[in-house]
Design a protein around this motif. Structure first.
Motif, short mmCIF file in Angstrom:
data_model
loop_
_atom_site.label_atom_id
_atom_site.label_comp_id
_atom_site.label_asym_id
_atom_site.label_seq_id
_atom_site.Cartn_x
_atom_site.Cartn_y
_atom_site.Cartn_z
N ARG A 50 -4.71 -7.35 0.53
CA ARG A 50 -5.15 -7.36 1.92
C ARG A 50 -4.54 -6.19 2.72
N TRP A 88 -6.65 -3.16 4.41
CA TRP A 88 -6.53 -2.92 5.85
C TRP A 88 -6.06 -1.51 6.15
N CYS A 89 -5.07 -1.06 5.37
CA CYS A 89 -4.44 0.23 5.63
C CYS A 89 -5.19 1.38 4.94
N THR A 90 -5.98 1.08 3.95
CA THR A 90 -6.67 1.99 3.02
C THR A 90 -5.66 2.50 1.99
#
Length: 416
Positions: free
Chosen positions: A281, A285-287
């Motif tokens: 996750r 979200w952060c890549t």
């Protein structure tokens, strides 16, 4: 990702890996305790660590060739069953009072020889049982199981069991390998890299050296993967150099005793566990690009804090954050390798990565003490900070979002 899930095969390989990691952790902690109970010679004690690391340098590359030649599940089962009697023999020798340092060295060598090939085979087998979209989640949970079992539970449990009787950690270790073998044996299917090998026709074999070299050349031709492997090897060198004298830093600068020193590693393990559990996750979200780039900043910052801080809470919090970063980097690195590598080369490419990492660990362990003794206790940390800053600047553009996104979308080519 809708409708896709990790099935029972993954549950079995996770349980086997976690159980095996617990047993290996018990032996890793109990072995130096056993040696120290029989001698106070530093060379003999450090010899145990050298023997434990030697197989990673000797067998990583040929082990990768083996993983790409045979059924990976059956190989893992065989390795577990080989390690069961080896560890049991040591436990019996301790019980009967016939143990020697030479026997302990031999068993450590067998355990870790099996571990390097077992780990390579497990990583190569994973893409065959996990949907591509779930590789980050699958790798994260594997890291979480290993961190919990080997990084958090095995230390205090092994110390307690050793205090009851020196042989118990090794008896339990033998049992964990047996459980791992049984769990892996329950996984159905064939996991041979080259299905044609089972056809009954003649198979053209090349030398181990030529097949290992093929894996090395393929990795060297992949800019993104070779950069990650080189970075991990180099940063592990500076990390191990730093942690090899962390006990002195904790004592002299942080004013910590044995318990406080142990809690520093606990903080890092807790961070690693959190990063492993939430990794898929956090990375989504952060890549992946910014996961890698932020990780480089955390790497440099960790060394800077260790070089300058005299506050135990600050150092502990920093190591916790480093643990999160280490887990996320491991997940991205493994997932990218599994996505990009041709199926029949997964063993060799994975083993090449392990070889580079093991080399960095060995050199770092030797350099840390030497540099600290000659130039001062904080020198390894300043050196680590400088190296992390330089490699961050040099490799920042390699982890461009378009490049990493293209890598995630790419299907591995068949090498033959």
């Amino acid at each position: 990702m809708a409708g896709e899930k990790l099935d029972g095969r993954y549950a079995k390989i996770w349980a086997a890996s976690t159980t095996s990691a617990l047993g290996s952790g018990l032996a890793t902690v109990a072995a130096p305790l056993l040696i120290a109970s029989r001698t106070d010679d530093p060379l003999v004690v450090s010899g145990g660590f050298a023997v434990a690391w030697l197989p990673w340098l000797l067998f990583a590359l040929p082990g990768g060739v083996l993983v790409d030649r045979v059924d990976r599940r059956k190989l893992m089962v065989t390795l577990d069953w080989i390690r069961v009697p080896a560890v049991a023999l040591l436990a019996v020798a301790i019980t009967t009072g016939n143990v020697s340092v030479a026997l302990l060295y031999a068993v450590l060598f067998v355990i870790n020889s099996g571990e390097v090939v077992f780990r390579t085979a497990g990583g190569a087998m994973l893409p065959s049982i996990v949907p591509k979209a779930l590789l980050e989640r699958a790798n994260g949970r594997l890291y979480a199981g290993t961190t919990l079992a080997q990084g958090m539970l095995s230390g205090p449990l092994s110390g307690f069991l050793f205090g009851v009787a020196a042989s118990i950690p090794f008896f339990v270790n033998a049992g964990t390998y047996a459980v791992s073998a049984l769990l892996l044996g329950l996984i159905g299917g064939v996991y041979r890299a080259r299905p044609g090998d089972d056809s009954g026709g003649p198979v053209k074999r090349r030398s181990i050296r030529s097949e290992a070299a093929e894996g090395f050349r393929w990795l060297a031709g992949q800019r993104l993967l070779r950069t990650m492997v080189g970075l991990i090897g180099l940063l592990n060198l500076t990390l191990v150099a730093a942690t090899s004298v962390l006990v002195l830093l904790a004592k002299e600068r942080l004013q910590l005793g044995a318990v406080g020193y142990g809690l520093l590693f606990t903080a890092m393990a807790v961070g690693g566990l959190l990063g492993s559990i939430t990794g898929d996750r956090l990375i989504a979200w952060c890549t992946p690009t910014w996961t890698l780039r932020i990780g480089l900043v955390i790497e440099a910052g960790t060394h800077l804090v260790l070089a300058t801080s005299t506050s135990a809470p600050v150092v502990g919090a920093t190591l916790f954050l480093f643990g999160v970063h280490g887990a996320l980097w491991g997940i991205v690195a493994s997932s990218l390798r599994q996505r990009l590598t041709p199926p029949d080369m997964l063993g060799r490419v994975g083993s090449t990565s392990l070889f580079v990492v093991a080399g960095g660990n060995c050199v770092g362990a030797l350099l840390g003490g030497a540099v600290a003794s000659k130039f001062g206790l904080t020198t390894p940390y300043w050196a680590g900070f400088v190296v992390a800053v330089i490699v961050s600047a040099v490799t920042w553009r390699v982890f461009d979002r378009a490049v990493v996104s293209a890598a995630y979308a790419q299907e591995p080519a068949v090498s033959r």
